[in-house]
Design an enzyme around this catalytic site. Structure first.
Site, mmCIF file in Angstrom:
data_model
loop_
_atom_site.group_PDB
_atom_site.id
_atom_site.type_symbol
_atom_site.label_atom_id
_atom_site.label_comp_id
_atom_site.label_asym_id
_atom_site.label_seq_id
_atom_site.Cartn_x
_atom_site.Cartn_y
_atom_site.Cartn_z
ATOM 1 N N ALA A 75 0.858 -1.179 0.000
ATOM 2 C CA ALA A 75 0.000 0.000 0.000
ATOM 3 C C ALA A 75 0.899 1.234 0.000
ATOM 4 C CB ALA A 75 -0.878 -0.011 1.237
ATOM 5 N N GLU A 127 -0.478 -9.414 -0.854
ATOM 6 C CA GLU A 127 -1.903 -9.735 -0.672
ATOM 7 C C GLU A 127 -2.667 -9.659 -2.000
ATOM 8 O OE1 GLU A 127 -1.796 -6.737 2.584
ATOM 9 O OE2 GLU A 127 -3.148 -8.144 3.573
ATOM 10 N N GLU A 131 4.443 -5.247 7.159
ATOM 11 C CA GLU A 131 3.658 -4.191 7.816
ATOM 12 C C GLU A 131 4.052 -3.991 9.273
ATOM 13 O OE1 GLU A 131 2.387 -6.577 5.876
ATOM 14 O OE2 GLU A 131 0.792 -5.794 4.588
ATOM 15 N N GLY A 191 0.603 -5.092 0.852
ATOM 16 C CA GLY A 191 -0.576 -5.157 -0.020
ATOM 17 C C GLY A 191 -0.253 -5.769 -1.375
HETATM 18 N N1 CO8 Z 1 4.582 3.231 -0.480
HETATM 19 C C1 CO8 Z 1 4.997 4.401 -1.013
HETATM 20 N N2 CO8 Z 1 6.179 4.534 -1.661
HETATM 21 C C2 CO8 Z 1 6.968 3.453 -1.771
HETATM 22 C C3 CO8 Z 1 6.588 2.207 -1.247
HETATM 23 C C4 CO8 Z 1 5.331 2.108 -0.579
HETATM 24 N N3 CO8 Z 1 4.865 0.962 -0.094
HETATM 25 N N4 CO8 Z 1 7.569 1.310 -1.487
HETATM 26 C C5 CO8 Z 1 8.535 1.992 -2.150
HETATM 27 N N5 CO8 Z 1 8.164 3.272 -2.326
HETATM 28 C C6 CO8 Z 1 8.921 4.336 -2.991
HETATM 29 C C7 CO8 Z 1 10.086 4.788 -2.136
HETATM 30 O O1 CO8 Z 1 9.667 5.715 -1.162
HETATM 31 C C8 CO8 Z 1 10.998 5.387 -3.182
HETATM 32 O O2 CO8 Z 1 10.496 6.662 -3.528
HETATM 33 P P1 CO8 Z 1 11.518 7.925 -3.605
HETATM 34 O O3 CO8 Z 1 12.425 7.589 -4.767
HETATM 35 O O4 CO8 Z 1 10.611 9.085 -3.878
HETATM 36 O O5 CO8 Z 1 12.242 7.979 -2.314
HETATM 37 C C9 CO8 Z 1 10.771 4.484 -4.395
HETATM 38 O O6 CO8 Z 1 9.528 3.818 -4.168
HETATM 39 C C10 CO8 Z 1 11.854 3.426 -4.533
HETATM 40 O O7 CO8 Z 1 11.954 2.736 -3.306
HETATM 41 P P2 CO8 Z 1 13.348 2.565 -2.508
HETATM 42 O O8 CO8 Z 1 14.273 3.692 -2.803
HETATM 43 O O9 CO8 Z 1 13.019 2.313 -1.075
HETATM 44 O O10 CO8 Z 1 13.912 1.242 -3.227
HETATM 45 P P3 CO8 Z 1 14.854 0.117 -2.599
HETATM 46 O O11 CO8 Z 1 15.223 -0.767 -3.738
HETATM 47 O O12 CO8 Z 1 15.935 0.723 -1.783
HETATM 48 O O13 CO8 Z 1 13.904 -0.696 -1.566
HETATM 49 C C11 CO8 Z 1 11.883 -1.833 -0.916
HETATM 50 C C12 CO8 Z 1 12.823 -1.418 -2.072
HETATM 51 C C13 CO8 Z 1 12.600 -2.857 -0.017
HETATM 52 C C14 CO8 Z 1 10.659 -2.470 -1.544
HETATM 53 C C15 CO8 Z 1 11.510 -0.589 -0.066
HETATM 54 O O14 CO8 Z 1 11.046 0.431 -0.941
HETATM 55 C C16 CO8 Z 1 10.439 -0.844 0.969
HETATM 56 O O15 CO8 Z 1 10.711 -1.395 2.004
HETATM 57 N N6 CO8 Z 1 9.186 -0.419 0.655
HETATM 58 C C17 CO8 Z 1 8.081 -0.507 1.588
HETATM 59 C C18 CO8 Z 1 7.586 -1.942 1.702
HETATM 60 C C19 CO8 Z 1 6.467 -2.018 2.697
HETATM 61 O O16 CO8 Z 1 6.638 -1.731 3.872
HETATM 62 N N7 CO8 Z 1 5.296 -2.428 2.232
HETATM 63 C C20 CO8 Z 1 4.119 -2.538 3.068
HETATM 64 C C21 CO8 Z 1 3.330 -1.281 2.994
HETATM 65 S S1 CO8 Z 1 1.977 -1.275 4.137
HETATM 66 C C22 CO8 Z 1 0.815 -2.253 3.408
HETATM 67 O O17 CO8 Z 1 0.961 -2.737 2.313
HETATM 68 C C23 CO8 Z 1 -0.399 -2.471 4.217
HETATM 69 C C24 CO8 Z 1 -1.500 -3.045 3.378
HETATM 70 C C25 CO8 Z 1 -2.729 -3.134 4.123
HETATM 71 C C26 CO8 Z 1 -3.316 -1.840 4.487
HETATM 72 C C27 CO8 Z 1 -4.720 -2.037 4.773
HETATM 73 C C28 CO8 Z 1 -5.418 -0.789 5.199
HETATM 74 C C29 CO8 Z 1 -6.858 -1.065 5.491
#
Ligand code: CO8
Length: 259
Positions: free
Chosen positions: A66, A113, A133, A110
């Site tokens: 998400a 999922e 998460e 997400g």
């Molecule tokens: N949301 C928003 N932006 C994201 C996300 C995300 N989930 N993942 C990556 N990005 C963005 C980064 O912020 C970055 O943007 P910017 O260049 O502007 O800084 C760009 O994508 C590239 O990402 P990274 O520089 O971090 O790339 P890396 O190769 O270093 O790392 C990863 C890749 C490991 C995937 C890392 O980006 C990461 O850990 N991302 C987050 C993963 C995460 O925590 N996902 C779970 C999110 S919460 C969720 O899904 C809950 C779902 C259920 C909610 C239900 C509500 C009812």
């Protein structure tokens, strides 16, 4: 229809390919993307020419979860009243035609999922699955706590959800999360070939088979087997059953019409 966060194509007869397209955010699922996904699924559901879908992302990410930036400041009232993720989860869950997830790179939170909401997952060797998460102080919210243990068992699901450990494609295949792992450069060929094979079958039989496999997770064995037998009987009301069996006997390819 044109979309800003999706690319929708028809690579072969009966097959719709939906590509998540927010490369700058690793296909993070924001409200615009999820809304467009619902619209694309509505269109595919009502188009009788569409027999099977493939949902994919980029080489680097199926979807990294998400959109954390979009939801970080939301209040409980906003999350609750917008029923965040409810509409898309219900839309995919009630979609009657098969959806294959073709996963390369990150399928996290997400994103994992979303892949699990599809009917089966074909993964490239680069795929990585996780429910991180807990690192954000939250939990899966599109079915991860329920579908992951059903797919990989309690122990691995707890490990992934509580420690945020990512698993690679080989581990995901061993655990039963994905149906097959293929070389990265063969992912789309394999997924589209599987979709074309499904699209060539009787759409009636395809829908009933999908319904019954999904019912296995919601019902008892006795009820599921009884319903299966009745639906099996009912398929003999369709021309497609006559055609499929006649084609076998005549040693020719069947031409299913969906009647
Ligand atoms: N949301 C928003 N932006 C994201 C996300 C995300 N989930 N993942 C990556 N990005 C963005 C980064 O912020 C970055 O943007 P910017 O260049 O502007 O800084 C760009 O994508 C590239 O990402 P990274 O520089 O971090 O790339 P890396 O190769 O270093 O790392 C990863 C890749 C490991 C995937 C890392 O980006 C990461 O850990 N991302 C987050 C993963 C995460 O925590 N996902 C779970 C999110 S919460 C969720 O899904 C809950 C779902 C259920 C909610 C239900 C509500 C009812």
């Amino acid at each position: 229809m044109s979309y800003e966060t999706l690319i929708v194509e028809t690579p072969s007869a009966g097959v719709t390919l939906i590509r998540l397209n927010r490369p700058e955010a690793l296909n993070a699922l924001n409200s615009q993307l999820l809304g467009e996904l619902c619209l694309a699924l509505d269109a595919a559901e009502s188009d009788t020419m569409v027999r099977c879908l493939v949902l994919t992302g980029s080489d680097r990410a199926f979807a990294a979860g998400a959109d954390i930036k979009e939801m970080s400041d939301r209040s409980y009232a906003e999350m609750f009243t917008s029923d965040m993720f409810g509409p898309v989860a219900r839309r995919i869950d009630s979609f009657r035609k098969p959806i294959i997830a073709a996963v390369s790179g990150f399928a996290l939170g997400g994103g994992c999922e979303l892949a699990m909401l599809c009917d089966f997952i074909i993964a490239s060797e680069t795929a990585r699955f996780g429910q991180p998460e807990i690192n954000l102080g939250v939990m899966p919210g599109i079915g991860g706590t329920q579908r992951l243990p059903r797919a990989v068992g309690k122990s691995k699901a707890m490990d992934m959800i509580l420690t945020a450990r990512m698993i690679d494609a080989a581990e995901a295949e061993r655990a039963g999360l994905v149906s097959r792992v293929v070389a990265a450069d063969k992912l789309m060929d394999e997924a589209l070939a599987a979709a074309a094979k499904i699209a060539s079958q009787s759409p009636l039989a395809v829908m009933m088979n999908k319904e019954l496999v999904n019912a296995a997770f919601d019902t008892t064995l006795t009820t599921g087997v009884a319903v299966e037998r009745r639906l099996f009987h009912s398929l003999f009301a369709f021309e497609d059953q006559k055609e499929g069996m006649a084609a076998f006997i005549d040693k020719r390819k069947p031409g299913f019409t969906g009647k």
